[in-house]
Design an enzyme around this catalytic site. Structure first.
Site, short mmCIF file in Angstrom:
data_model
loop_
_atom_site.label_atom_id
_atom_site.label_comp_id
_atom_site.label_asym_id
_atom_site.label_seq_id
_atom_site.Cartn_x
_atom_site.Cartn_y
_atom_site.Cartn_z
N GLU B 74 0.83 -1.21 0.00
CA GLU B 74 0.00 0.00 0.00
C GLU B 74 0.86 1.26 0.00
O GLU B 74 0.54 2.24 -0.69
CB GLU B 74 -0.94 0.00 1.21
CG GLU B 74 -2.06 -1.03 1.14
CD GLU B 74 -1.63 -2.44 1.52
OE1 GLU B 74 -0.45 -2.62 1.92
OE2 GLU B 74 -2.44 -3.37 1.43
N HIS B 141 -10.73 -5.38 9.58
CA HIS B 141 -11.52 -5.32 8.35
C HIS B 141 -12.79 -4.51 8.59
O HIS B 141 -13.83 -4.76 7.97
CB HIS B 141 -11.88 -6.72 7.86
CG HIS B 141 -10.69 -7.52 7.40
ND1 HIS B 141 -9.88 -8.20 8.26
CD2 HIS B 141 -10.18 -7.73 6.17
CE1 HIS B 141 -8.93 -8.81 7.58
NE2 HIS B 141 -9.09 -8.54 6.31
C1 LIG Z 1 -1.12 -4.83 4.46
C2 LIG Z 1 -2.20 -5.71 3.95
N1 LIG Z 1 -2.72 -5.48 2.74
C3 LIG Z 1 -3.72 -6.25 2.26
C4 LIG Z 1 -4.22 -7.28 2.98
C5 LIG Z 1 -5.37 -8.13 2.45
N2 LIG Z 1 -4.91 -9.51 2.21
C6 LIG Z 1 -5.13 -10.47 3.14
S1 LIG Z 1 -4.43 -11.93 2.71
C7 LIG Z 1 -3.88 -11.31 1.23
C8 LIG Z 1 -3.09 -12.19 0.31
C9 LIG Z 1 -1.97 -12.82 1.04
O1 LIG Z 1 -1.20 -13.63 0.20
P1 LIG Z 1 0.01 -14.46 0.78
O2 LIG Z 1 0.86 -13.58 1.63
O3 LIG Z 1 0.69 -15.12 -0.37
O4 LIG Z 1 -0.67 -15.53 1.77
P2 LIG Z 1 -1.66 -16.72 1.38
O5 LIG Z 1 -3.04 -16.18 1.49
O6 LIG Z 1 -1.34 -17.16 0.00
O7 LIG Z 1 -1.40 -17.77 2.38
C10 LIG Z 1 -4.24 -9.96 1.11
C11 LIG Z 1 -3.92 -9.12 -0.06
C12 LIG Z 1 -3.65 -7.49 4.26
N3 LIG Z 1 -4.09 -8.47 5.07
N4 LIG Z 1 -2.66 -6.70 4.72
#
Ligand SMILES: Cc1ncc(C[n+]2csc(CCOP(=O)(O)OP(=O)(O)O)c2C)c(N)n1
Ligand SMILES: [Mg+2]
Lengths: 348, 341
Positions: B74, B141
């Site tokens: 972000e 959230h």
């Molecule tokens: C700073 C931030 N931005 C956006 C999000 C929303 N978000 C939650 S999980 C996710 C994807 C995470 O992907 P990854 O780190 O690869 O973990 P996975 O879900 O694949 O286990 C996002 C964009 C967040 N939790 N924190």
């Protein structure tokens, strides 16, 4: 000919299977609970990733008196949480937002804490927990304790500033910390290639001056072995390490995500690399367990989940007015006067 | 051959009612058609169409240069938006949940908000995303982020409560030469009661102008976002059960604040209740109260009161969250107290 057992006895080898089964059974139970309307908020599966959490946590020093290693898990590493002593019933209570849950209904799913048992739940903002774990393990180093910390994060989390700042801090301060990168090839709908230009995190590690190893995350023994070796080095002053687990997120980001952006052929191919199936065959093939023993484990873990979930269902939700509690250690938050019997804001 | 406009973005053209979410999608779409310099960045906004599907089918229509799926960064992409804005583009960034705007706090407050003042030029960009509670989203959230930015001169903050306003305000925000933080309450996104047929023209709703939702003579409620609807419920009850006439002012833009609209209404009703979903201490009610004290003290016939969320993180469990959030009954109780004062 039998495979090497990495120093594990028959019981330990079966323990790993038990944890794998428990993780899967717990998540499948959650899906059922959600269909029945018992789950508050979202539900996230770790299908295909169970071995990463289990193998890694099993390689650490797990104690219940606050002197063991520290874990920070993720939503896709429930197996590690259970191995560190996180209670199954608490897991269900958390997902159901019960007043009896460890966070008394204030926080969701795996976001809970037990410093005696040695786990710290994550927060949602990605990357933050690397900073937190850097500080926890810094305290081990400066006090000369031989404890270490392990922090899990997905591949996508590596794009955040907190991930970079936390890891760089840990590396520079030689914090006894292992970062586990759960590279499941997706971050929500975004492929890993859109979160990083490198094809493996072993290319990132050198940029931080830390040792990094990639392992097959579907192979519970390979993960156990890699983390055990890393832990040995980290515990003896070798500084921060990173381990990349390679596997695939076989379900959507959360249960509300049908994952139609993923080629189903690829998902089917990964089904053949199911960590439970793979390890089960090895247990049998190497005669580390009999078919009967495995069936008992499977039935027991299923039953444990059923019983824990049933018990959690029966428990109460928190009283709404508890929402004002716990904001500070000492100062109580006022209740709104409009919720009281007071006719008047000046009397509340 | 140009790609066809996706069906679901033509509802207003066809005279069909739209939800607030659809109104926002239409605003983005129409602005991108109108002005080639408008482009989008955010997490999962392209292939997936956004966590809430606000930009569904935008990628196939506009292509990868105008709908950019970013890394989870972000701070990084909001900063990049600022750079692009300097070079004549008009970025609209989506924060997947506004709770995650915090990594961008530095670049927003230190760089973007100060840019024009420092002589580095205007920052025509919009930072938009879902906010608000009631969805059992827990502490990360569900937050409202307006007051984290309200104290920063140079920013504008917009928070619509209806489909019509959402569309018109988003268009105005994109056309504005100042940085705008645009909050979209996720509980309103698909609320059936908010579906309405929008004017089929290129209307905008100017920033900085409140809207009188409902005229009244006895009490003024100043509010915004989701609380507009709870306040209307309370006002209707007051009217039928108490014979009290409540005027409701929807701020729509929080920064700059439409002080004139507030003061004018208070001078008419002589009583003021401020209602916001955001937490209490440091909430916008404090700023409004002092302005009314400065400009209309002599007209007041009662204390200025507020109904807000309690001062706590947003709790997860339904019972806790319902207690945490201000409810219609709270508005009713406070309004009745004021009416009788
Ligand atoms: C700073 C931030 N931005 C956006 C999000 C929303 N978000 C939650 S999980 C996710 C994807 C995470 O992907 P990854 O780190 O690869 O973990 P996975 O879900 O694949 O286990 C996002 C964009 C967040 N939790 N924190
Ligand atoms: Mg991932």
């Amino acid at each position: 000919m039998s495979e090497p057992t990495l120093g594990l006895e028959r019981a330990g080898l079966q323990d790993l299977y038990r944890s794998l089964c428990l993780t899967r059974a717990a998540e499948e139970r959650l899906e059922l609970l959600q269909k029945q309307g018992h789950v508050t908020g979202g539900l996230y599966r770790s299908l295909g990733q169970e071995a990463g959490a289990v193998g890694a946590a099993y390689a650490l020093r797990r104690r219940t008196d606050g002197t063991g290693d520290m874990l920070c898990h993720t939503i896709r590493a429930a197996g590690a949480l259970f191995l560190f002593g996180g209670e199954l019933i608490d897991y269900f209570r958390q997902y159901m937002a019960k007043g009896t849950s460890p966070t008394r209904g204030r926080e969701a799913n795996v976001h809970w804490f037990d410093f005696q048992k040695g786990f710290v739940g994550p927060v949602s903002p990605l990357g933050t927990m690397i900073e937190i774990m850097a500080g926890m393990t810094l305290s081990f180093r400066v006090r000369g304790e031989d404890r270490i910390g392990i922090v899990f994060y997905g591949d996508g989390a590596s794009s955040t500033g907190a991930w970079h700042e936390g890891l760089n801090f840990a590396a520079v301060q030689r914090c006894p910390m292992i970062l586990i990168v759960e590279n499941n090839q997706w971050a929500f709908s975004t492929p890993t290639s859109k979160n990083t230009r490198v094809s493996s995190f072993t290319e990132k590690g050198p940029g931080y001056g830390i040792d990094t190893e990639a392992v097959d995350g579907t192979d519970v023994l390979a993960v156990f072995d890699a983390v055990r070796r890393a832990a040995l080095q980290v515990r003896s002053g070798g500084g921060t390490h990173m381990i990349e687990l390679n596997y695939f997120r076989r379900k959507g980001h959360a249960q509300h995500d049908p994952q139609d952006y993923v080629d189903p052929v690829v998902i089917r191919a990964w089904e053949k690399k199911d960590p439970l199936d793979l390890y089960r065959s090895r247990l049998l093939h190497n005669e580390w367990a009999s078919e009967e023993e495995l069936m008992v484990i499977e039935e027991q873990t299923f039953e444990e989940c059923r019983v824990a979930a049933e018990a959690a269902i029966a428990e109460p939700y928190p009283e709404g007015s508890e929402a004002v509690l716990g904001v500070y250690t000492d100062v109580a938050m006022p209740h709104p006067w409009t919720r009281s019997n007071s006719p008047d804001p000046t009397l509340a | 051959m140009d790609p066809e406009t996706p069906e679901h973005l033509l509802k207003t053209k066809r005279g069909e009612p739209v939800t607030m979410l659809e109104a926002i999608s239409e605003a983005l779409f129409e602005e991108m058609i109108r002005d080639e310099s408008v482009f989008l960045m955010g997490e999962d906004i392209g292939v997936y169409g956004g966590a809430f599907k606000v930009t569904r089918d935008f990628l196939s229509f506009f292509g990868e240069n105008r709908v950019i799926d970013t890394p989870i960064a972000e701070g990084g992409f909001t900063g990049a938006a600022a750079g692009a804005a300097h070079m004549g583009l008009r970025p609209v960034v989506e924060i997947q949940f506004m709770d995650f705007i915090s990594p961008a706090y530095d670049v927003i407050t230190n760089y973007i908000a100060t840019s024009n003042y420092r002589g580095a030029g205007p920052q025509p960009l919009v930072i938009r995303g879902p906010v608000g509670g009631g969805n059992r989203g827990g502490p990360f959230h569900s937050q409202n982020v307006e007051m984290a930015f309200f104290h920063t001169p140079g920013l504008k903050i917009v928070y619509p409560s209806t489909a019509r306003d959402a569309k018109g305000l988003l268009k105005a925000s994109i056309r504005d030469d100042n940085p705008v933080i645009f909050e979209e309450h996720k509980g309103l996104y698909r609320a059936p009661s908010l579906r309405e047929v929008l004017p089929d023209d290129d209307y905008v709703v100017p920033l900085g102008e409140a809207r009188i939702v409902r005229e009244g003579t006895d009490i003024t409620i100043v509010t915004y976002g989701s609380m507009v609807h709870k306040s209307v419920e309370a006002a209707e009850t007051m009217e039928t059960e108490d014979g009290v006439s409540v005027e409701i002012v929807d701020l729509r833009t929080l920064l700059p604040l439409d002080e004139d609209a507030i003061v004018e209404s208070v001078k008419k009703t002589n009583k003021l209740l401020v209602v916001h979903e955001d937490t209490r201490t440091g909430g916008i009610a404090g700023e409004i109260a002092i302005r009314v004290s400065e400009k209309a003290f002599e007209w007041l016939d009662g204390p200025i009161l507020r109904v807000t969320a309690i001062d706590a993180p947003v709790p997860y469990s339904g019972s806790l969250e319902d207690y945490f959030l201000p409810q219609t009954d709270d508005v009713l109780k406070a309004a009745r107290y004021l009416a009788a004062y």
